[in-house]
Design a protein around this motif. Structure first.
Motif, PDB file in Angstrom:
ATOM      1  N   UNK A  74    -187.215  -6.991 -77.137  1.00  0.00           N
ATOM      2  CA  UNK A  74    -187.034  -7.028 -75.690  1.00  0.00           C
ATOM      3  C   UNK A  74    -187.580  -5.744 -75.075  1.00  0.00           C
ATOM      4  N   UNK A  75    -188.255  -5.904 -73.957  1.00  0.00           N
ATOM      5  CA  UNK A  75    -188.885  -4.789 -73.262  1.00  0.00           C
ATOM      6  C   UNK A  75    -188.406  -4.784 -71.817  1.00  0.00           C
ATOM      7  N   UNK A  76    -187.997  -3.628 -71.338  1.00  0.00           N
ATOM      8  CA  UNK A  76    -187.634  -3.463 -69.935  1.00  0.00           C
ATOM      9  C   UNK A  76    -188.835  -2.900 -69.192  1.00  0.00           C
ATOM     10  N   UNK A  83    -189.659  -3.786 -58.808  1.00  0.00           N
ATOM     11  CA  UNK A  83    -188.950  -4.930 -59.387  1.00  0.00           C
ATOM     12  C   UNK A  83    -188.735  -4.686 -60.884  1.00  0.00           C
ATOM     13  N   UNK A  84    -187.539  -5.026 -61.345  1.00  0.00           N
ATOM     14  CA  UNK A  84    -187.189  -4.827 -62.755  1.00  0.00           C
ATOM     15  C   UNK A  84    -187.131  -6.166 -63.485  1.00  0.00           C
ATOM     16  N   UNK A  85    -187.599  -6.142 -64.720  1.00  0.00           N
ATOM     17  CA  UNK A  85    -187.611  -7.332 -65.555  1.00  0.00           C
ATOM     18  C   UNK A  85    -187.217  -6.968 -66.982  1.00  0.00           C
ATOM     19  N   UNK A 100    -182.991  -7.955 -64.617  1.00  0.00           N
ATOM     20  CA  UNK A 100    -182.248  -6.708 -64.733  1.00  0.00           C
ATOM     21  C   UNK A 100    -182.561  -6.157 -66.116  1.00  0.00           C
ATOM     22  N   UNK A 101    -182.634  -4.844 -66.263  1.00  0.00           N
ATOM     23  CA  UNK A 101    -182.861  -4.247 -67.583  1.00  0.00           C
ATOM     24  C   UNK A 101    -181.767  -4.682 -68.552  1.00  0.00           C
ATOM     25  N   UNK A 102    -182.153  -4.907 -69.790  1.00  0.00           N
ATOM     26  CA  UNK A 102    -181.222  -5.185 -70.889  1.00  0.00           C
ATOM     27  C   UNK A 102    -180.317  -6.386 -70.653  1.00  0.00           C
ATOM     28  N   UNK A 103    -180.817  -7.372 -69.937  1.00  0.00           N
ATOM     29  CA  UNK A 103    -179.991  -8.551 -69.667  1.00  0.00           C
ATOM     30  C   UNK A 103    -180.841  -9.809 -69.791  1.00  0.00           C
ATOM     31  N   UNK A 104    -180.355 -10.745 -70.624  1.00  0.00           N
ATOM     32  CA  UNK A 104    -181.032 -12.024 -70.817  1.00  0.00           C
ATOM     33  C   UNK A 104    -180.268 -13.082 -70.041  1.00  0.00           C
ATOM     34  N   UNK A 105    -180.959 -13.758 -69.136  1.00  0.00           N
ATOM     35  CA  UNK A 105    -180.391 -14.849 -68.351  1.00  0.00           C
ATOM     36  C   UNK A 105    -180.761 -16.151 -69.058  1.00  0.00           C
ATOM     37  N   UNK A 106    -179.784 -16.753 -69.728  1.00  0.00           N
ATOM     38  CA  UNK A 106    -180.030 -17.973 -70.513  1.00  0.00           C
ATOM     39  C   UNK A 106    -180.531 -19.136 -69.646  1.00  0.00           C
ATOM     40  N   UNK A 107    -180.217 -19.122 -68.366  1.00  0.00           N
ATOM     41  CA  UNK A 107    -180.623 -20.208 -67.476  1.00  0.00           C
ATOM     42  C   UNK A 107    -182.040 -20.038 -66.937  1.00  0.00           C
ATOM     43  N   UNK A 108    -182.603 -18.848 -67.116  1.00  0.00           N
ATOM     44  CA  UNK A 108    -183.950 -18.579 -66.632  1.00  0.00           C
ATOM     45  C   UNK A 108    -184.966 -19.195 -67.589  1.00  0.00           C
ATOM     46  N   UNK A 109    -185.839 -20.006 -67.048  1.00  0.00           N
ATOM     47  CA  UNK A 109    -186.866 -20.647 -67.863  1.00  0.00           C
ATOM     48  C   UNK A 109    -188.230 -20.232 -67.319  1.00  0.00           C
ATOM     49  N   UNK A 110    -188.920 -19.375 -68.054  1.00  0.00           N
ATOM     50  CA  UNK A 110    -190.231 -18.916 -67.602  1.00  0.00           C
ATOM     51  C   UNK A 110    -191.273 -19.166 -68.676  1.00  0.00           C
TER      52      UNK A 110
END
Length: 147
Positions: A74-76, A83-85, A100-110
């Motif tokens: 994972x890379x911040x 904008x932060x990713x 957000x740094x250091x946060x995985x959103x399981x609902x995000x589909x990219x």
């Protein structure tokens, strides 16, 4: 059957060996991966990604909070627009997994991007401009050195 710089089976099992265990210490991890066709350590790949494009973003670092391994890192990244990713790096490529740094959103589909350049190009006009400027400066240096 032979093997190259691998320590999976001892030589006494009747296998022809192209290198001794002592040779393994002289063989780098990446050399063994290339020779054996193994998967590279994604943590190392992530470090390379960061060093490659850090000049064109505000901040970028491999996450120390999220667990990385051989198959995922994972890379911040903070773009020039602020904008932060949180990015996920796997064999499939890179994709945004959080805003957000250091946060995985399981609902995000990219979608996955094959390269960090493609991903940042889609996220940040500031990255695109910085990359273009760096390319122009390099071309100018080459032109000056060639004349």
């Amino acid at each position: 059957m032979s093997r190259k710089c691998s320590d999976e089976l001892p030589a006494e099992e009747g296998m022809e060996v192209d290198c001794t265990p002592e040779d393994l210490s002289r063989c780098s991890y990446e050399e063994r991966c290339v020779e054996l066709g193994e998967v590279k350590d994604m943590r190392l790949e992530a470090e390379a990604v960061v060093s490659d494009v850090l000049f064109a973003v505000t901040d970028m670092q491999v996450s120390h909070s999220l667990t990385s391994g051989l198959d995922v890192a994972y890379i911040n990244v903070e773009t020039r627009e602020g904008k932060r990713y949180c990015l996920e790096l796997t064999e499939a490529g890179l994709r945004v997994v959080g805003h957000v740094f250091d946060q995985v959103d399981e609902e995000l589909s990219s979608q996955y991007h094959e390269t960090v350049y493609s991903l940042l190009d889609s996220l940040s006009p500031g990255y695109r401009e910085a990359f273009g400027n760096a390319l122009l400066q390099r071309l100018e240096r080459l032109k000056q050195n060639g004349q």
